[in-house]
Scaffold this motif. Structure first.
Motif, mmCIF file in Angstrom:
data_model
loop_
_atom_site.group_PDB
_atom_site.id
_atom_site.type_symbol
_atom_site.label_atom_id
_atom_site.label_comp_id
_atom_site.label_asym_id
_atom_site.label_seq_id
_atom_site.Cartn_x
_atom_site.Cartn_y
_atom_site.Cartn_z
ATOM 1 N N ASN A 35 -3.183 55.639 90.770
ATOM 2 C CA ASN A 35 -3.549 55.460 92.169
ATOM 3 C C ASN A 35 -3.992 54.018 92.358
ATOM 4 O OD1 ASN A 35 -3.209 58.057 93.395
ATOM 5 N ND2 ASN A 35 -4.979 58.749 92.228
ATOM 6 N N LEU A 36 -3.825 53.523 93.579
ATOM 7 C CA LEU A 36 -4.289 52.192 93.955
ATOM 8 C C LEU A 36 -5.460 52.394 94.910
ATOM 9 C CD1 LEU A 36 -1.009 52.180 93.662
ATOM 10 C CD2 LEU A 36 -1.275 49.836 94.396
ATOM 11 N N TYR A 37 -6.506 51.593 94.741
ATOM 12 C CA TYR A 37 -7.707 51.721 95.550
ATOM 13 C C TYR A 37 -7.982 50.397 96.250
ATOM 14 C CZ TYR A 37 -8.416 55.769 92.550
ATOM 15 O OH TYR A 37 -8.249 56.947 91.876
ATOM 16 N N TYR A 38 -8.434 50.500 97.519
ATOM 17 C CA TYR A 38 -8.802 49.308 98.265
ATOM 18 C C TYR A 38 -9.793 49.693 99.353
ATOM 19 C CZ TYR A 38 -5.291 51.066 101.594
ATOM 20 O OH TYR A 38 -4.571 51.846 102.467
ATOM 21 N N ILE A 39 -10.448 48.707 99.907
ATOM 22 C CA ILE A 39 -11.421 48.922 100.977
ATOM 23 C C ILE A 39 -10.801 48.465 102.289
ATOM 24 C CG2 ILE A 39 -13.710 48.307 101.878
ATOM 25 C CD1 ILE A 39 -13.845 49.958 99.302
ATOM 26 N N LYS A 40 -10.884 49.331 103.293
ATOM 27 C CA LYS A 40 -10.417 48.982 104.642
ATOM 28 C C LYS A 40 -11.433 49.541 105.624
ATOM 29 C CE LYS A 40 -6.448 49.112 107.653
ATOM 30 N NZ LYS A 40 -5.053 49.530 107.792
ATOM 31 N N ASN A 41 -11.926 48.700 106.502
ATOM 32 C CA ASN A 41 -12.951 49.100 107.473
ATOM 33 C C ASN A 41 -14.158 49.750 106.786
ATOM 34 O OD1 ASN A 41 -11.292 48.196 109.593
ATOM 35 N ND2 ASN A 41 -10.237 50.169 109.646
ATOM 36 N N TRP B 16 -4.135 54.882 97.667
ATOM 37 C CA TRP B 16 -2.694 54.827 97.879
ATOM 38 C C TRP B 16 -2.062 55.396 96.617
ATOM 39 C CZ3 TRP B 16 0.076 49.472 98.787
ATOM 40 C CH2 TRP B 16 1.413 49.683 99.180
ATOM 41 N N SER B 17 -1.281 56.412 96.760
ATOM 42 C CA SER B 17 -0.629 57.032 95.616
ATOM 43 C C SER B 17 0.295 56.027 94.926
ATOM 44 C CB SER B 17 0.166 58.257 96.103
ATOM 45 O OG SER B 17 1.345 58.434 95.388
ATOM 46 N N GLY B 18 0.237 56.007 93.606
ATOM 47 C CA GLY B 18 1.123 55.122 92.856
ATOM 48 C C GLY B 18 2.589 55.444 93.111
ATOM 49 N N LYS B 19 2.907 56.712 93.246
ATOM 50 C CA LYS B 19 4.298 57.119 93.525
ATOM 51 C C LYS B 19 4.765 56.539 94.851
ATOM 52 C CE LYS B 19 4.046 61.171 90.633
ATOM 53 N NZ LYS B 19 3.838 62.579 90.517
ATOM 54 N N LYS B 20 3.905 56.595 95.875
ATOM 55 C CA LYS B 20 4.276 56.037 97.184
ATOM 56 C C LYS B 20 4.379 54.513 97.113
ATOM 57 C CE LYS B 20 2.752 59.856 100.001
ATOM 58 N NZ LYS B 20 1.933 60.324 101.093
ATOM 59 N N TYR B 21 3.489 53.906 96.331
ATOM 60 C CA TYR B 21 3.555 52.449 96.157
ATOM 61 C C TYR B 21 4.894 52.048 95.535
ATOM 62 C CZ TYR B 21 2.592 47.814 94.251
ATOM 63 O OH TYR B 21 2.661 46.488 93.925
#
Length: 142
Positions: free
Chosen positions: A58-64, A70-75
Motif C-alpha cells: 500500500n502507498l500512504y500519504y497525507i491529504k487535507n 492507495w492500493s499498490g495494485k491500483k498504483y
C-alpha cells in the motif's frame, strides 16, 4: 606477545572486511529493487513495478490532514505501459539490518518546482528484497 596481537588484529580486520563486503552486497540488492521502482514508475513499466513491490503493498500519504491509502495494485494499474512520465529519480539513502530496510528516494518532474520524497520499507524474502510499504510527500520548498 607481539605475534598474538598481530594475529588478533589480522583476525579482526578479516571479519570487518568480510562484513563490509556483505553489507555492500546487500546495499546493491536493495538498490536494484529501488531502481526497478524508479525506472518502472518513470518509464511506464508496470511489470518492473510488480517486480519491486510485494503483492500486498500500500502507498500512504497525507491529504487535507488525513492519512490516505492507495492500493499498490491500483498504483501499478495507473502506470501506463510505454508512457514515460518525464520524472527522474534518485536514491537518497538506504539503511538496513539483517532482513529489513528503510530507503529514501527523491522523484523530480521537470514541470514541478518541488520533488516528491518517497520513504520505503523493504524486506528480504527468499533472498530477494521487496518493497512492502511506501509513504510519500512533497518536499517542503526551501
Amino acid at each position: 606477545m607481539k605475534m598474538k596481537s598481530l594475529l588478533f588484529l589480522l583476525f579482526v580486520f578479516t571479519i570487518c572486511t568480510s562484513n563490509a563486503q556483505a553489507n555492500k552486497s546487500e546495499i546493491a540488492k536493495i538498490t536494484e529493487t529501488l531502481v526497478d521502482y524508479i525506472e518502472g514508475s518513470t518509464n511506464g513499466q508496470p511489470n518492473r513495478l510488480k517486480k519491486a513491490f510485494h503483492s500486498d503493498l500500500n502507498l500512504y500519504y497525507i491529504k487535507n490532514d488525513e492519512l490516505k491509502i492507495w492500493s499498490g495494485k491500483k498504483y501499478i494499474e495507473s502506470t501506463k505501459e510505454g508512457k514515460p512520465t518525464g520524472e527522474k529519480g534518485k536514491i537518497i539513502s538506504i539503511d538496513f539490518e539483517n532482513d529489513i530496510a528503510v530507503a529514501k528516494v527523491q522523484i523530480s518532474h521537470p514541470k514541478r518546482k518541488v520533488p516528491y520524497i518517497d520513504y520505503f520499507m523493504l524486506t528480504k524474502i527468499k533472498g530477494h528484497w521487496t518493497i512492502v510499504h511506501k509513504m510519500f510527500t512533497k518536499r517542503v520548498d526551501q
